[in-house]
Design an enzyme around this catalytic site. Sequence first.
Site, PDB file in Angstrom:
ATOM      1  N   ARG A 126       0.872  -1.182   0.000  1.00 46.12           N
ATOM      2  CA  ARG A 126       0.000   0.000   0.000  1.00 46.12           C
ATOM      3  C   ARG A 126       0.902   1.223   0.000  1.00 46.12           C
ATOM      4  O   ARG A 126       1.741   1.383   0.889  1.00 46.12           O
ATOM      5  CB  ARG A 126      -0.920   0.008   1.229  1.00 46.12           C
ATOM      6  N   HIS A 140      -7.297   0.852  -6.621  1.00 45.80           N
ATOM      7  CA  HIS A 140      -7.493  -0.047  -5.475  1.00 45.80           C
ATOM      8  C   HIS A 140      -8.061  -1.363  -6.035  1.00 45.80           C
ATOM      9  O   HIS A 140      -9.222  -1.712  -5.793  1.00 45.80           O
ATOM     10  CB  HIS A 140      -8.442   0.598  -4.470  1.00 45.80           C
ATOM     11  N   GLN A 175      -9.790  -4.057  -3.768  1.00 45.79           N
ATOM     12  CA  GLN A 175     -11.142  -3.683  -3.355  1.00 45.79           C
ATOM     13  C   GLN A 175     -12.155  -4.087  -4.426  1.00 45.79           C
ATOM     14  O   GLN A 175     -13.227  -4.618  -4.128  1.00 45.79           O
ATOM     15  CB  GLN A 175     -11.196  -2.156  -3.114  1.00 45.79           C
ATOM     16  N   ASP A 205     -17.724   6.366  -1.698  1.00 48.70           N
ATOM     17  CA  ASP A 205     -16.479   6.309  -0.926  1.00 48.70           C
ATOM     18  C   ASP A 205     -16.319   7.667  -0.237  1.00 48.70           C
ATOM     19  O   ASP A 205     -16.994   8.639  -0.598  1.00 48.70           O
ATOM     20  CB  ASP A 205     -15.290   6.027  -1.878  1.00 48.70           C
ATOM     21  N   CYS A 222     -16.675   1.069   0.247  1.00 47.82           N
ATOM     22  CA  CYS A 222     -15.441   0.314   0.509  1.00 47.82           C
ATOM     23  C   CYS A 222     -14.991   0.439   1.965  1.00 47.82           C
ATOM     24  O   CYS A 222     -14.192  -0.369   2.427  1.00 47.82           O
ATOM     25  CB  CYS A 222     -14.339   0.767  -0.438  1.00 47.82           C
ATOM     26  N   ARG A 249     -13.344  -9.157   1.257  1.00 49.95           N
ATOM     27  CA  ARG A 249     -11.935  -8.830   1.013  1.00 49.95           C
ATOM     28  C   ARG A 249     -11.064 -10.054   1.302  1.00 49.95           C
ATOM     29  O   ARG A 249     -10.098 -10.345   0.594  1.00 49.95           O
ATOM     30  CB  ARG A 249     -11.481  -7.652   1.905  1.00 49.95           C
TER      31      ARG A 249
HETATM   32  N1   CP Z   1     -11.363  -0.338   1.986  1.00 49.61           N
HETATM   33  C1   CP Z   1     -10.111  -0.391   2.470  1.00 49.61           C
HETATM   34  O1   CP Z   1      -9.132  -0.513   1.717  1.00 49.61           O
HETATM   35  O2   CP Z   1     -10.027  -0.321   3.815  1.00 49.61           O
HETATM   36  P1   CP Z   1      -8.666  -0.108   4.622  1.00 49.61           P
HETATM   37  O3   CP Z   1      -8.128   1.255   4.255  1.00 49.61           O
HETATM   38  O4   CP Z   1      -9.077  -0.182   6.071  1.00 49.61           O
HETATM   39  O5   CP Z   1      -7.708  -1.188   4.251  1.00 49.61           O
END
Ligand code: CP
Length: 319
Positions: free
Chosen positions: A116, A143, A146, A238, A278, A306
């Site tokens: 990330r 992402h 997701q 989001d 998300c 997820r």
């Molecule tokens: N939706 C998502 O990626 O959540 P986090 O940022 O908690 O990983």
Amino acid sequence: MTKRDYLTVDSLSAEELTKVLDLADEFKANRQRSAAGTGRQGASAQGHTVDLRGLSIGMIFEKPSTRTRVSFEVGISELGAKAVVLSAGELQLGRGETIEDTARVLSGYLHALVVRTFAQSRLETLASAGSIPVINALSDFSHPCQALADLQTIREHSGDLHGLKLSYLGDGNNVAHSLLEAGAMAGMHVAVGSPAGYEPDGQVVRQATEVAVRSGGRITVTNDPLEAARDADAVYTDVWTSMGQESENDSRTRVLRPFQVGAQVMQAAKPDALVLHCLPAHRGEEITAEVMDGPNSVVFEQAGNRLHSQKALLAFLLA
Ligand code: CP
């Protein structure tokens, strides 16, 4: 064997995307059987046991995470592999070691990297300099993990994705980009409603449109939230201020307010339209509490998926 990365959804072909989603469903069913004491968690993959014992998978998080980090770490463990979790501050990367050198070194120890980070280019550099699969666990641009859980969730409730209308309302951000890619590959109508200046990246929209032409899907982008939501099978939103944009919070809140997913938007969608987010969610901002916690909301199933979809991705890339 050539290594495979997952940097954007279109790192997979449409057929491979379907295969990963099918596998995700199998993992979910197996885990439910396992919880009931009648199955084995890791068993799956078209009758073959997926067993990643002996593999070590690195996880580098340069931004906070609840869902992605925990679901990957649990999923890696359930597949029999070991997760090596690292924050940027623990690595020499934070003290100026190059991404290329980091990628080469970690490729000597690990079998895959879940990352990330900020710029998509950091992932691309890691992937090209290293010799192990790199998985995008969120960048400023996309992402894609997701999007796997999103499609899995919609498919579970609505069946065949082809022809469904998925409306995304709000900031045309990384989540929107991956939904555009995934929805186009699945033959969906992805309708994005964003204020002027907050639309998704033009190149992503053009590419998704080209893919949709081939898949029988459709891509539309509008500045009218009710037009985007009209007759939707699923409505998605989001947060208005993503990580790193905190200084813009006031202006974003003002401009994005008409795109809040509330009663009016849901009245424009089909009566049984699914509600997705998300997470994390800010009730009263991008979504009302009434809709977020209402009967059409599948957001917590979506978060749960997820785990299953990322196990499927890992199995697909590594097994
Ligand atoms: N939706 C998502 O990626 O959540 P986090 O940022 O908690 O990983």
